[in-house]
Motif scaffolding. Structure first.
Motif, PDB file in Angstrom:
ATOM      1  N   ASN A  88       0.798  -1.234   0.000  1.00  0.00           N
ATOM      2  CA  ASN A  88       0.000   0.000   0.000  1.00  0.00           C
ATOM      3  C   ASN A  88       0.827   1.278   0.000  1.00  0.00           C
ATOM      4  O   ASN A  88       0.255   2.367  -0.039  1.00  0.00           O
ATOM      5  CB  ASN A  88      -0.928   0.025   1.224  1.00  0.00           C
ATOM      6  N   ARG A  89       2.151   1.146   0.071  1.00  0.00           N
ATOM      7  CA  ARG A  89       3.048   2.302   0.171  1.00  0.00           C
ATOM      8  C   ARG A  89       2.746   3.143   1.412  1.00  0.00           C
ATOM      9  O   ARG A  89       2.907   4.360   1.404  1.00  0.00           O
ATOM     10  CB  ARG A  89       2.955   3.173  -1.088  1.00  0.00           C
ATOM     11  N   THR A  90       2.320   2.493   2.454  1.00  0.00           N
ATOM     12  CA  THR A  90       2.092   3.168   3.733  1.00  0.00           C
ATOM     13  C   THR A  90       2.640   2.303   4.860  1.00  0.00           C
ATOM     14  O   THR A  90       2.624   1.068   4.771  1.00  0.00           O
ATOM     15  CB  THR A  90       0.594   3.422   3.995  1.00  0.00           C
ATOM     16  N   ASN A 133       9.050  13.341  -2.237  1.00  0.00           N
ATOM     17  CA  ASN A 133       9.164  12.205  -3.157  1.00  0.00           C
ATOM     18  C   ASN A 133      10.364  11.331  -2.833  1.00  0.00           C
ATOM     19  O   ASN A 133      10.438  10.192  -3.267  1.00  0.00           O
ATOM     20  CB  ASN A 133       9.270  12.705  -4.608  1.00  0.00           C
ATOM     21  N   TRP A 134      11.316  11.893  -2.090  1.00  0.00           N
ATOM     22  CA  TRP A 134      12.499  11.115  -1.723  1.00  0.00           C
ATOM     23  C   TRP A 134      12.202  10.185  -0.554  1.00  0.00           C
ATOM     24  O   TRP A 134      12.499   8.992  -0.605  1.00  0.00           O
ATOM     25  CB  TRP A 134      13.646  12.048  -1.357  1.00  0.00           C
ATOM     26  N   VAL A 135      11.627  10.755   0.476  1.00  0.00           N
ATOM     27  CA  VAL A 135      11.350   9.995   1.702  1.00  0.00           C
ATOM     28  C   VAL A 135       9.949  10.343   2.196  1.00  0.00           C
ATOM     29  O   VAL A 135       9.582  11.523   2.223  1.00  0.00           O
ATOM     30  CB  VAL A 135      12.384  10.322   2.809  1.00  0.00           C
ATOM     31  N   GLY A 136       9.187   9.330   2.589  1.00  0.00           N
ATOM     32  CA  GLY A 136       7.841   9.556   3.107  1.00  0.00           C
ATOM     33  C   GLY A 136       7.846   9.718   4.623  1.00  0.00           C
ATOM     34  O   GLY A 136       8.830   9.394   5.307  1.00  0.00           O
ATOM     35  N   PHE A 189      10.754   1.766   1.158  1.00  0.00           N
ATOM     36  CA  PHE A 189      12.013   1.698   1.910  1.00  0.00           C
ATOM     37  C   PHE A 189      11.961   0.700   3.067  1.00  0.00           C
ATOM     38  O   PHE A 189      12.981   0.118   3.444  1.00  0.00           O
ATOM     39  CB  PHE A 189      12.358   3.093   2.441  1.00  0.00           C
ATOM     40  N   ALA A 190      10.758   0.489   3.623  1.00  0.00           N
ATOM     41  CA  ALA A 190      10.621  -0.385   4.796  1.00  0.00           C
ATOM     42  C   ALA A 190      11.114  -1.815   4.550  1.00  0.00           C
ATOM     43  O   ALA A 190      11.740  -2.405   5.443  1.00  0.00           O
ATOM     44  CB  ALA A 190       9.167  -0.399   5.275  1.00  0.00           C
ATOM     45  N   PRO A 191      10.848  -2.414   3.361  1.00  0.00           N
ATOM     46  CA  PRO A 191      11.370  -3.776   3.148  1.00  0.00           C
ATOM     47  C   PRO A 191      12.883  -3.863   3.257  1.00  0.00           C
ATOM     48  O   PRO A 191      13.417  -4.863   3.756  1.00  0.00           O
ATOM     49  CB  PRO A 191      10.898  -4.095   1.719  1.00  0.00           C
TER      50      PRO A 191
END
Length: 207
Positions: A88-90, A133-136, A189-191
């Protein structure tokens, strides 16, 4: 319908009465009241003592459990965050909160946790302020939680995660160039954070 409402109101009033009675007992109003009999006061003291001892035992059990199983809880939370970020990109705030809370107890070095929070969370926060856009925001919170959990060692995990992310990004761009295809893809990035922490655990314990 009115009958159901009336029953509900009656139950709420009764529950409120029980809560008020329990609160009075818990805060010692029965004990301090001069009109209360000595028997009731003694029972009040005993109940308060039992509650305090029970709370102390539960806190001690929670602390010892977190100290022993804390890393595994952090790893599972990171896995959940990686999956949600991938799909989900969250990254749920609850994941970062659990990692920070459990990690703080597990590490139990407040100064080290503070340094980790600053060194791991601040750089990503600055990047997010420059360009979202670089880091959420979820990445910033997760990195800060990682700093609380692992202290300054979190910087090493984030560095490995960044290298893995850059290699993957380069691979995707190379694939697009070779196959001559165009598609928009945001890299979670989390994975990579999960993989770096998991890799560190495997290296420290099995290699």
């Amino acid at each position: 319908m009115e009958l159901i409402k009336e029953i509900g109101r009656g139950l709420l009033r009764k529950a409120g009465g029980y809560f008020k009675t329990g609160s009075n007992l818990l805060y010692g109003r029965f004990i301090r009241d001069r009109q209360t009999s000595w028997t009731t006061r003694i029972v009040g003291y005993l109940l308060l003592a039992i509650l305090l001892v029970t709370a102390a035992i539960l806190l001690a059990f929670f602390y010892s459990t977190v100290k022993y199983y804390g890393f595994y809880v952090i790893l599972i939370a990171l896995l959940i965050g990686a999956i949600t970020d991938l799909v989900n990109r969250t990254i749920p705030d609850s994941v970062s909160i659990i990692i920070a809370a459990v990690g703080f107890i597990w590490l139990w070095q407040p100064v080290e946790s503070l340094w980790g929070l600053l060194l791991a969370g601040l750089p990503l926060f600055i990047l997010a302020m420059i360009n979202t856009n670089w880091v959420g925001g979820g990445d910033v919170k997760l990195s800060a939680a990682l700093g609380v959990s692992f202290g300054t060692s979190a910087v090493f995990f984030l560095a490995i995660a960044s290298i893995l992310a850059l290699i993957t990004s380069f691979g995707i761009r190379l694939y697009k160039k070779i196959r001559k295809v165009e598609f928009n893809y945001t890299l979670p990035f989390a994975p990579f954070i999960f993989l770096s922490v998991l890799g560190g655990f495997i290296y420290a314990n099995f290699i």
